[in-house]
Design a protein around this motif. Structure first.
Motif, PDB file in Angstrom:
ATOM      1  N   LYS A  36       0.831  -1.217   0.000  1.00 59.48           N
ATOM      2  CA  LYS A  36       0.000   0.000   0.000  1.00 59.48           C
ATOM      3  C   LYS A  36       0.862   1.262   0.000  1.00 59.48           C
ATOM      4  O   LYS A  36       0.628   2.184  -0.781  1.00 59.48           O
ATOM      5  CB  LYS A  36      -0.929   0.015   1.229  1.00 59.48           C
ATOM      6  CG  LYS A  36      -1.901  -1.149   1.245  1.00 59.48           C
ATOM      7  CD  LYS A  36      -2.716  -1.194   2.523  1.00 59.48           C
ATOM      8  CE  LYS A  36      -1.876  -1.427   3.768  1.00 59.48           C
ATOM      9  NZ  LYS A  36      -1.181  -2.731   3.800  1.00 59.48           N
ATOM     10  N   SER A  37       1.845   1.294   0.902  1.00 53.27           N
ATOM     11  CA  SER A  37       2.684   2.500   0.990  1.00 53.27           C
ATOM     12  C   SER A  37       3.498   2.667  -0.291  1.00 53.27           C
ATOM     13  O   SER A  37       3.679   3.783  -0.792  1.00 53.27           O
ATOM     14  CB  SER A  37       3.595   2.415   2.219  1.00 53.27           C
ATOM     15  OG  SER A  37       2.819   2.256   3.393  1.00 53.27           O
ATOM     16  N   SER A  38       3.961   1.553  -0.850  1.00 53.13           N
ATOM     17  CA  SER A  38       4.721   1.619  -2.109  1.00 53.13           C
ATOM     18  C   SER A  38       3.846   2.139  -3.254  1.00 53.13           C
ATOM     19  O   SER A  38       4.323   2.851  -4.140  1.00 53.13           O
ATOM     20  CB  SER A  38       5.237   0.223  -2.497  1.00 53.13           C
ATOM     21  OG  SER A  38       6.003  -0.333  -1.461  1.00 53.13           O
ATOM     22  N   ALA A  50       5.971   7.858   1.333  1.00 48.78           N
ATOM     23  CA  ALA A  50       5.434   6.949   2.351  1.00 48.78           C
ATOM     24  C   ALA A  50       6.520   5.947   2.717  1.00 48.78           C
ATOM     25  O   ALA A  50       7.213   5.434   1.839  1.00 48.78           O
ATOM     26  CB  ALA A  50       4.205   6.224   1.806  1.00 48.78           C
ATOM     27  N   ARG A  51       6.662   5.668   4.010  1.00 51.52           N
ATOM     28  CA  ARG A  51       7.679   4.699   4.433  1.00 51.52           C
ATOM     29  C   ARG A  51       7.229   3.292   4.091  1.00 51.52           C
ATOM     30  O   ARG A  51       6.095   2.903   4.326  1.00 51.52           O
ATOM     31  CB  ARG A  51       7.916   4.802   5.940  1.00 51.52           C
ATOM     32  CG  ARG A  51       8.915   5.880   6.305  1.00 51.52           C
ATOM     33  CD  ARG A  51       9.207   5.834   7.787  1.00 51.52           C
ATOM     34  NE  ARG A  51       9.801   4.566   8.195  1.00 51.52           N
ATOM     35  CZ  ARG A  51       9.719   4.088   9.440  1.00 51.52           C
ATOM     36  NH1 ARG A  51       9.040   4.727  10.346  1.00 51.52           N
ATOM     37  NH2 ARG A  51      10.310   2.950   9.746  1.00 51.52           N
ATOM     38  N   THR A  52       8.154   2.509   3.539  1.00 56.32           N
ATOM     39  CA  THR A  52       7.847   1.119   3.203  1.00 56.32           C
ATOM     40  C   THR A  52       8.842   0.234   3.939  1.00 56.32           C
ATOM     41  O   THR A  52       9.870   0.701   4.420  1.00 56.32           O
ATOM     42  CB  THR A  52       7.979   0.861   1.694  1.00 56.32           C
ATOM     43  OG1 THR A  52       9.351   1.041   1.329  1.00 56.32           O
ATOM     44  CG2 THR A  52       7.116   1.806   0.897  1.00 56.32           C
ATOM     45  N   LEU A  58       4.193  -2.157   9.433  1.00 58.41           N
ATOM     46  CA  LEU A  58       4.915  -0.910   9.681  1.00 58.41           C
ATOM     47  C   LEU A  58       3.965   0.251   9.938  1.00 58.41           C
ATOM     48  O   LEU A  58       4.154   1.042  10.848  1.00 58.41           O
ATOM     49  CB  LEU A  58       5.820  -0.583   8.493  1.00 58.41           C
ATOM     50  CG  LEU A  58       6.586   0.719   8.647  1.00 58.41           C
ATOM     51  CD1 LEU A  58       7.704   0.573   9.655  1.00 58.41           C
ATOM     52  CD2 LEU A  58       7.154   1.189   7.320  1.00 58.41           C
ATOM     53  N   THR A  59       2.923   0.355   9.100  1.00 63.18           N
ATOM     54  CA  THR A  59       2.020   1.499   9.183  1.00 63.18           C
ATOM     55  C   THR A  59       0.997   1.254  10.288  1.00 63.18           C
ATOM     56  O   THR A  59       0.161   0.376  10.169  1.00 63.18           O
ATOM     57  CB  THR A  59       1.315   1.725   7.821  1.00 63.18           C
ATOM     58  OG1 THR A  59       2.305   1.718   6.789  1.00 63.18           O
ATOM     59  CG2 THR A  59       0.577   3.048   7.802  1.00 63.18           C
ATOM     60  N   GLN A  60       1.084   2.025  11.377  1.00 62.91           N
ATOM     61  CA  GLN A  60       0.199   1.764  12.518  1.00 62.91           C
ATOM     62  C   GLN A  60      -0.748   2.912  12.813  1.00 62.91           C
ATOM     63  O   GLN A  60      -1.307   2.999  13.892  1.00 62.91           O
ATOM     64  CB  GLN A  60       1.030   1.413  13.752  1.00 62.91           C
ATOM     65  CG  GLN A  60       1.899   0.178  13.523  1.00 62.91           C
ATOM     66  CD  GLN A  60       2.276  -0.536  14.806  1.00 62.91           C
ATOM     67  OE1 GLN A  60       2.061  -0.036  15.895  1.00 62.91           O
ATOM     68  NE2 GLN A  60       2.834  -1.726  14.662  1.00 62.91           N
TER      69      GLN A  60
HETATM   70 MG   LIG Z   1       2.515   0.617   4.805  1.00 67.37          MG
END
Ligand SMILES: [Mg+2]
Ligand SMILES: Nc1nc2c(ncn2[C@@H]2O[C@H](COP(=O)(O)OP(=O)(O)OP(=O)(O)O)[C@@H](O)[C@H]2O)c(=O)[nH]1
Length: 191
Positions: A36-38, A50-52, A58-60
């Motif tokens: 998703k972030s990618s 976005a951090r991947t 990772l995404t909280q």
């Molecule tokens: Mg993510």
């Protein structure tokens, strides 16, 4: 479509005035590690907005990105095999469900991301059914097509279109930038 101007606005953990300002919102939903972030990075043409990570979960928070000052793109926490403690996982699921099904923000589209090489998981099917029940405008992104062996491509894609029942399925690779224009058109077009 012209290039996108994007900025990270903030991480949201619940009711937030930013989300109530009427700006149309597009939410990315899917298993942890599905990309998703990618996908956000590929949409905005940047590697590191976005951090991947290779580590699922990772995404909280719900990370909100402003796009062309016209839309919000929301990176929701992933579900499924997030390598996080049970308590955190429950909190993240509650956060997702609250945003998608209990809040009344201006949700324009829900982008359900599936792993094209793995196919729809139980959690994906459950989420798809819920999104349908709630009458969301759904787009399915079949990410990581670059990982599919050529001989398996049609079969893998069919596994996803079979559960989509007419919802658009966009074959995608955040890594290679495949499908980007189609996805932009689907979520930001016709405005
Ligand atoms: Mg993510
Ligand atoms: N081969 C390939 N790898 C990808 C693609 N998209 C993402 N990845 C990789 O998959 C891993 C997870 O990507 P993320 O974007 O962090 O996944 P996420 O869905 O945001 O994960 P959570 O934040 O944990 O929910 C990273 O190692 C990415 O480099 C793709 O299209 N092809």
């Amino acid at each position: 479509m012209r290039p996108i101007r994007a900025e990270f606005l903030r991480g949201v953990n619940g009711t937030d005035e930013l989300l109530s300002d009427g700006t149309p919102q597009v939410a990315l939903i899917g298993r942890s590690n599905v990309g998703k972030s990618s996908i956000i990075n590929s949409l905005v043409g940047r590697k590191d907005l976005a951090r991947t990570s290779d580590t699922p979960g990772l995404t909280q928070e719900i990370n909100v990105y402003g796009i062309d000052r016209a839309w919000y793109l929301l990176d929701l926490p992933g579900y499924g095999f997030a390598r996080v403690p049970e308590k955190v996982r429950e909190r993240l699921q509650k956060l997702n469900w609250w945003y998608l099904f209990d809040s009344s923000y201006a949700q324009k589209a829900a982008v359900l991301v599936m792993d094209a090489n793995v196919g729809p998981s139980e959690n994906d099917l459950e989420m798809l059914a819920l999104l349908r029940e709630h009458g969301k405008h759904i787009v399915i992104v079949a990410n990581k097509i670059d990982k599919i062996a050529r001989a398996d491509y049609e079969e893998r894609l069919r596994a996803i279109t079979e559960v989509a029942w007419g919802i658009p399925v966009i074959p995608y690779s955040a890594k290679r930038g495949i499908g980007v224009e189609e996805l932009k058109e689907e979520i930001f077009g016709n405005d």
